[in-house]
Write a protein that holds these residues in place. Structure first.
Motif, PDB file in Angstrom:
ATOM      1  N   TRP A 145     -10.961  -4.364  -2.269  1.00  0.00           N
ATOM      2  CA  TRP A 145      -9.980  -5.443  -2.427  1.00  0.00           C
ATOM      3  C   TRP A 145      -9.484  -5.901  -1.056  1.00  0.00           C
ATOM      4  O   TRP A 145      -9.205  -5.078  -0.192  1.00  0.00           O
ATOM      5  CB  TRP A 145      -8.809  -4.947  -3.277  1.00  0.00           C
ATOM      6  N   GLY A 147      -6.755  -7.771  -0.508  1.00  0.00           N
ATOM      7  CA  GLY A 147      -5.309  -7.985  -0.427  1.00  0.00           C
ATOM      8  C   GLY A 147      -4.844  -9.145  -1.275  1.00  0.00           C
ATOM      9  O   GLY A 147      -5.639  -9.849  -1.889  1.00  0.00           O
ATOM     10  N   LEU A 150      -0.100  -7.539  -5.411  1.00  0.00           N
ATOM     11  CA  LEU A 150      -0.293  -6.397  -6.305  1.00  0.00           C
ATOM     12  C   LEU A 150       0.965  -6.246  -7.163  1.00  0.00           C
ATOM     13  O   LEU A 150       2.066  -6.082  -6.630  1.00  0.00           O
ATOM     14  CB  LEU A 150      -0.524  -5.118  -5.496  1.00  0.00           C
ATOM     15  N   PHE A 176      -2.447   1.258   1.623  1.00  0.00           N
ATOM     16  CA  PHE A 176      -2.767   0.031   2.366  1.00  0.00           C
ATOM     17  C   PHE A 176      -2.348   0.129   3.828  1.00  0.00           C
ATOM     18  O   PHE A 176      -2.980  -0.470   4.687  1.00  0.00           O
ATOM     19  CB  PHE A 176      -2.138  -1.187   1.679  1.00  0.00           C
ATOM     20  N   ARG A 182      -1.560  -3.331   5.179  1.00  0.00           N
ATOM     21  CA  ARG A 182      -0.310  -3.429   4.416  1.00  0.00           C
ATOM     22  C   ARG A 182       0.262  -4.848   4.489  1.00  0.00           C
ATOM     23  O   ARG A 182       0.864  -5.336   3.535  1.00  0.00           O
ATOM     24  CB  ARG A 182       0.694  -2.397   4.933  1.00  0.00           C
ATOM     25  N   VAL A 185      -0.838  -7.214   1.771  1.00  0.00           N
ATOM     26  CA  VAL A 185      -0.552  -6.893   0.371  1.00  0.00           C
ATOM     27  C   VAL A 185       0.949  -7.011   0.085  1.00  0.00           C
ATOM     28  O   VAL A 185       1.774  -6.451   0.815  1.00  0.00           O
ATOM     29  CB  VAL A 185      -0.999  -5.447   0.019  1.00  0.00           C
TER      30      VAL A 185
END
Lengths: 410, 102
Positions: A145, A147, A150, A176, A182, A185
């Motif tokens: 994935w 990003g 979520l 992440f 990170r 996301v």
């Protein structure tokens, strides 16, 4: 020769088979346990599988290896229970009679309860992690994935392991970050509750952690449907939340066999005395674990504590003695918070989780409601305890079936 | 805890839920409703009296159960008591916040 029949060889049923095998005079009692499955899954492992922390082989073994020799394992699908004549009817036509029935058929996800959840995108952009397949498919998805949004979502209460969705959000934050993405996301935690958890003091601590980890919380969200085409979830008040990847905990229900037998409530959970674990409708039927409607968490630790008390009550029932209404709703849960740390909570019907030390008052070594590495080590060690002690019905040293009040800051 | 509601001293918990149902009356309900931006119509009263009846019979309340009650569907329940209908309607009805969540 009299007969005890246990329905379900999951965590609770297996523990009862082991306890009763030790405790009952085998010349007088035959013990049968029925299940149609071959595998026993370590369900807490479903949380770690998506993040490549556990491998599938860490969390699956066969049912047989945990059933003691003195207990007969009957493989097959249960059609229904007929409580009026003490019969269990099997789907293949076999009839098993019982003197005492223990129902341990658990709870499972029912994504079909929410319109749009089980569409084309099920296990493509919409996942559960409460089944082995769901957790494994989600792992494969996360590996590639790139990003986006979520959304970690709870459909309605009660659910198994009410802290698991929060842990999933915390571990996602950690995962992440480790993948250096990170910033790509956005994590949102969506719940039908008014805050992160069901109990006020723990909610305060957990809301704080969500903030620290830049996880957005959307509370009081009662989902009406999933719109897979436009990638959003919609609640009854018309609120919409968009996602790129939806990780949902669908409605949890008791097994269909409970519905077919007419033994359950509207979610197929069996009305049960919360202190004695005897079913309210039938004196010779007892209920353990997620299958009951008692107001305790649906968690393995709860089933473990229940098993010690239910074993005592089965013996009392056999000897025509009054049952002990002793179960206090005791639950003990590690909450993974990511980055190698965890919280621990210990609570029951009347006491919410608070700060303190566990299991030795004033000493620990585990700290309640505080993040620590020691708690995380405890959670990882728990898998070994589960396979080697818990299922076998071995008492876990220093941890009592009813909650201990010493060492807690009420 | 105590709180002045509709000119009376009423026992409530930290979240403002009545702890003694005998102190509840329609004026109390009207004032709690106003605090929550709800204007009570005959439809609201029907739902409130249903909730009080269920509570009296010790039925654990949940959104799901209310949806199946034949008194109100979930959509209308949300329209009547926007943003968290269960917690707002029970507060107005003078009964405890449902502990359906564990």
């Amino acid at each position: 020769m009299k007969r005890i029949v246990i329905l379900g060889a999951g965590t609770a049923g297996t523990m009862m088979a082991n306890h009763l095998n030790h405790e009952l005079k085998r010349a007088d009692w035959e013990i049968d346990i029925i299940d149609e499955r071959e595998e026993h899954y370590y369900q807490p492992g479903y949380l770690f599988l998506p993040f490549d922390i556990y491998e599938p082989e860490d969390i699956v073994k066969t049912i047989d290896e945990f059933i003691p020799k003195g207990v007969r394992l009957v493989k097959g699908k249960i059609d229904r229970v007929q409580p009026d004549n003490n019969h269990v009817l099997m789907a293949d036509g076999r009839v098993m009679n019982y003197d005492i029935l223990i129902i341990a058929t658990g709870a499972k996800i029912a994504p079909e309860e929410t319109p749009g959840m089980l569409g084309e995108e099920w296990h493509k952009t919409v996942f559960d992690f409460y089944t082995f397949e769901g957790a494994l498919n989600l792992r494969n998805k996360l590996r590639t994935w790139e990003g986006g949004k979520l959304v970690v979502h709870i459909t309605e209460m009660p659910i198994k392991c009410p802290v698991a969705p929060l842990e999933f959000a915390f571990l996602a934050d950690s995962y992440f970050q480790n993948k250096n993405m990170r910033d790509k996301v956005e994590i949102t935690f969506v719940t039908p509750l008014s805050g992160a958890f069901t109990k006020p003091k723990a909610t305060e601590a957990l809301d704080h952690l969500l903030q620290d980890k830049h996880i957005k919380i959307e509370s009081d969200f009662a989902i009406e449907s999933v719109d897979q085409e436009n990638k959003k979830i919609i609640d009854y008040g018309g609120r919409e939340i968009s996602y790129d990847l939806l990780v949902t905990v669908p409605t949890n229900k008791g097994d269909e066999v409970i519905e077919r037998s007419g033994l359950g409530d509207d979610l197929n959970f069996i009305p049960t005395n919360k202190g004695s674990l005897q079913s309210l409708a039938n004196k010779n039927i007892f209920v353990i674990g997620d299958a009951s409607n008692i107001p305790a968490s649906k968690a393995g630790s709860v089933a473990h504590f229940e098993a010690e008390i239910l074993t005592e009550n089965i013996k009392r029932y056999i000897h025509d003695e009054p049952l002990k209404e002793e179960f206090d709703g005791h639950a003990n849960c590690f909450i993974e918070t990511g980055h190698g740390k965890a919280l621990l909570i210990d609570f029951n019907y009347s006491h919410e989780p608070v700060e303190g030390t566990f299991p030795f008052p004033g000493v620990g070594p585990l700290r309640l409601l505080k993040e620590s590495r020691m708690n995380h080590m405890g959670k990882l060690a728990f898998r070994w305890i589960y396979w080697n002690m818990l299922l076998k019905g071995t008492h876990i040293p220093f941890v009592s079936a009813t909650m201990q009040e010493a060492g807690k800051e009420f | 805890m105590e709180k002045m509601i509709a000119g009376k001293t009423i026992a409530v918990n930290e979240e403002g839920y009545l702890t003694d149902f005998s102190q509840w009356d329609k004026a109390v309900a009207e004032e709690i409703a106003k605090e929550n931006n709800v204007e009570l119509t005959p439809r609201h009263w029907e739902v409130i009296s249903y909730l009080q009846g269920e509570h009296k019979n010790q039925v654990a309340l949940s959104i799901r159960k209310i949806g199946k009650s034949n008194v109100v569907d979930i959509k209308e329940f949300y329209a009547l008591f926007p943003n968290g209908p269960l917690k707002i309607s029970t507060k107005i009805a003078g009964i405890p916040k449902p502990a359906s969540c564990l």
